[in-house]
Scaffold this active site. Structure first.
Site, mmCIF file in Angstrom:
data_model
loop_
_atom_site.group_PDB
_atom_site.id
_atom_site.type_symbol
_atom_site.label_atom_id
_atom_site.label_comp_id
_atom_site.label_asym_id
_atom_site.label_seq_id
_atom_site.Cartn_x
_atom_site.Cartn_y
_atom_site.Cartn_z
ATOM 1 N N LYS A 132 0.842 -1.200 0.000
ATOM 2 C CA LYS A 132 0.000 0.000 0.000
ATOM 3 C C LYS A 132 0.879 1.252 0.000
ATOM 4 C CE LYS A 132 -4.338 -1.730 1.638
ATOM 5 N NZ LYS A 132 -5.031 -1.401 0.376
ATOM 6 N N ARG A 144 -11.027 -9.329 -4.576
ATOM 7 C CA ARG A 144 -11.763 -9.938 -5.690
ATOM 8 C C ARG A 144 -11.227 -11.336 -6.009
ATOM 9 N NH1 ARG A 144 -10.419 -4.964 -9.511
ATOM 10 N NH2 ARG A 144 -10.433 -3.999 -7.450
HETATM 11 N N1 BES Z 1 -8.960 -3.446 1.183
HETATM 12 C C1 BES Z 1 -8.730 -2.565 0.106
HETATM 13 C C2 BES Z 1 -9.844 -1.542 -0.089
HETATM 14 C C3 BES Z 1 -10.087 -0.570 1.031
HETATM 15 C C4 BES Z 1 -9.565 0.702 0.970
HETATM 16 C C5 BES Z 1 -10.886 -0.901 2.103
HETATM 17 C C6 BES Z 1 -9.830 1.604 1.972
HETATM 18 C C7 BES Z 1 -11.141 -0.010 3.118
HETATM 19 C C8 BES Z 1 -10.613 1.254 3.046
HETATM 20 C C9 BES Z 1 -8.618 -3.351 -1.201
HETATM 21 O O1 BES Z 1 -8.095 -4.629 -1.096
HETATM 22 C C10 BES Z 1 -7.712 -2.589 -2.123
HETATM 23 O O2 BES Z 1 -6.594 -2.399 -1.767
HETATM 24 N N2 BES Z 1 -8.242 -2.162 -3.248
HETATM 25 C C11 BES Z 1 -7.480 -1.432 -4.215
HETATM 26 C C12 BES Z 1 -7.823 -1.971 -5.567
HETATM 27 C C13 BES Z 1 -6.941 -1.415 -6.672
HETATM 28 C C14 BES Z 1 -5.529 -1.900 -6.498
HETATM 29 C C15 BES Z 1 -7.502 -1.856 -7.991
HETATM 30 C C16 BES Z 1 -7.882 0.033 -4.105
HETATM 31 O O3 BES Z 1 -9.062 0.332 -3.952
HETATM 32 O O4 BES Z 1 -6.986 0.871 -4.165
HETATM 33 ZN ZN ZN Z 2 -5.979 -4.656 -1.163
#
Ligand code: BES
Ligand code: ZN
Ligand code: ZN
Length: 466
Positions: free
Chosen positions: A247, A322
């Site tokens: 992240k 996903r």
């Molecule tokens: N768990 C995260 C999404 C999330 C973000 C939940 C903030 C709660 C608060 C998810 O697994 C994720 O990281 N999604 C990415 C997807 C992208 C890489 C296509 C995102 O939303 O940035």
């Molecule tokens: Zn994620």
């Protein structure tokens, strides 16, 4: 919080909350003219007046027209305000006045406010205020208790950090909670998941030192009205670092223990449905793992063969939700379900689009299901908002080397994620992205600090209305 009926006469000699209606029934409470004038003035702007009556706390809350959902929410919020104002003052409080519905809403808001995640303090703060009584014989205390308990359990799971709540521990917690109810549970462990070739779940789990789990819950009422089951699928990423696509944003990992909030909501809903004896057949599916970088972690560029045989080009390991949900959705086909709903903290895009005030909903189920769900959302204030689910969004998921890739373009990330998931379904489907409302960083309402338990009250209400 202990809720108990206490059918006493109205007196002003104990800690009491008076729910009074707009036209004021204040005269029913043996108050002097001056007191009534004082209260009317106070209730004008704030709906809330607190007085110290010879050492007893007396609170007056004004109840407006409860046919409006917004006014129902105001009563829950008055429950929160009362809890915050009195938690250090009294050990119990009595509620009287106005309608059964007003008392129920107030008690719900009050009881939900009483939750704190205090397990890890070496000297846990003792809560003074632990009981609420009420004098309306029609108040359905056991129903409120069941729903509040399910919501608070979901919050507790979300608040548990990954150094306690691994995927295996999540399965254990679900088994413990289901014990003694009509819910049957089965936990598939790493070996079984490997033999089933759940490629999505296994790929995300590769960077982890802890095994993945896949928990199945089943509640089948003898009076079940649905011939084919309703399946509830919850994202159980017990911690999301992003994996090798670590992240990138400062602070964005801090609350990622919340990434199993969908799992918590769905397991809590199935168990609450059983306790409420709803005449339904419901299955819960909880795929779970953490998502970490590691020597063997799945890697951008990898092509993964999923449980149903679909091949996925991984372009971002942070789009892991996903991957594990896809396998659970394919698995759900074997039940020939009437409807499948998933709940997942799936995308930052959902949170950006709508903030903490609602769940992003989409899918291909009949519109009447969305309308019912939306109605349940307004009734509980655990709201949903429906987004489009057009096939154009799916085009973005095309890969040049595999059947699909796991990320879309820069826009509408919550919808491209939903369309990715739809590929693994062959039944009416609703996708709930709870990334916005699942976690609170300030205790500003009965929704609590940390996990909110969002989705539980929504789905229990929705299932009850079916
Ligand atoms: N768990 C995260 C999404 C999330 C973000 C939940 C903030 C709660 C608060 C998810 O697994 C994720 O990281 N999604 C990415 C997807 C992208 C890489 C296509 C995102 O939303 O940035
Ligand atoms: Zn994620
Ligand atoms: Zn995630």
């Amino acid at each position: 919080m202990y809720l108990f009926p206490k059918y006493s006469a109205k007196t002003i000699s104990e800690n009491t909350v008076y729910l009074v209606n707009e036209n004021d029934k204040l005269t029913g409470y043996k108050l002097s003219k001056d007191q009534i004038a004082f209260l009317k003035e106070g209730l004008k702007d704030d709906n809330f007046v607190m007085v110290n009556n010879f050492g007893n706390v007396n609170i007056f809350c004004k109840i407006e027209d409860l046919k409006k959902d917004g006014n129902k929410e105001k009563v829950r919020h008055l429950g929160f305000k009362t809890f915050e104002a009195t938690k250090a003052l009294c050990s119990s409080i009595h509620i009287t006045g106005e309608t059964t519905l007003a008392q129920e809403l107030f008690i719900e808001g009050f009881a939900l406010s009483s939750y704190e995640f205090s397990k890890y303090f070496t000297k846990p703060k003792k809560q003074k205020l632990t009981a609420v009584s009420f004098d309306d014989k029609k108040v359905n205390a056991s129903k409120i208790e069941t729903i509040v308990d399910a919501t608070l359990w979901a919050r507790e799971l979300v608040n548990e950090p990954v150094n306690y709540l691994t995927a295996e521990q999540l399965a254990v917690e679900i088994e413990k909670k289901a014990k003694g109810t009509a819910v049957k549970t089965e936990v598939l462990g790493q070996t079984k998941i490997e033999s089933l070739k759940m490629g999505g779940l296994l790929a995300v789990n590769k960077g982890s030192v802890d095994p993945a789990t896949f928990t199945i819950l089943e509640y089948k009422s003898k009076k079940a009205k649905n011939k084919k089951p309703i399946v509830l699928v919850g994202k159980g990423v017990v911690y999301d670092t992003g994996g090798l696509s670590l992240k990138p944003t400062k602070g964005s990992m801090d609350s990622m223990k919340c990434d199993m909030a969908g799992a918590a909501a769905m397991a809590a809903t199935v168990i609450a449905a059983a306790k409420l004896d709803l005449p339904l057949h419901i299955i819960g599916l909880i795929p779970a793992t953490d998502n970490r970088p590691g020597g063997n972690a799945y890697t951008p560029g990898d092509v993964i063969k999923m449980f149903d045989g679909t091949t996925i080009e991984v372009l971002n390991t942070d789009a892991e939700g996903r991957m594990i949900l896809a396998d659970a959705l394919s698995y759900a086909k074997k039940y020939k379900p009437e409807l499948v709903i998933d709940a997942a903290t799936l995308t930052g895009a959902a949170s950006v689009a709508i903030g903490p005030h609602a769940t992003v909903a989409m899918g291909n189920a009949p519109q009447k299901e969305f309308d019912l769900l939306s109605k349940a959302g307004f009734a509980t204030h655990d709201r949903i908002f429906q987004f489009p689910f057009w096939d154009e969004y799916k085009d973005e998921m095309k890969s040049t080397i595999a059947d699909m890739k796991n990320v879309g373009g820069a826009f509408a990330g919550m919808i491209t994620a939903g369309k990715f998931l739809e590929h693994f379904t062959d039944y009416p489907y609703i996708h709930l992205d709870i990334a916005g409302p699942s976690f609170n960083s300030a205790k500003d309402s009965y929704r609590g600090l940390g996990g909110t338990g969002c989705g539980v009250r929504l789905l229990v209400e929705y299932l009850s209305s079916k």
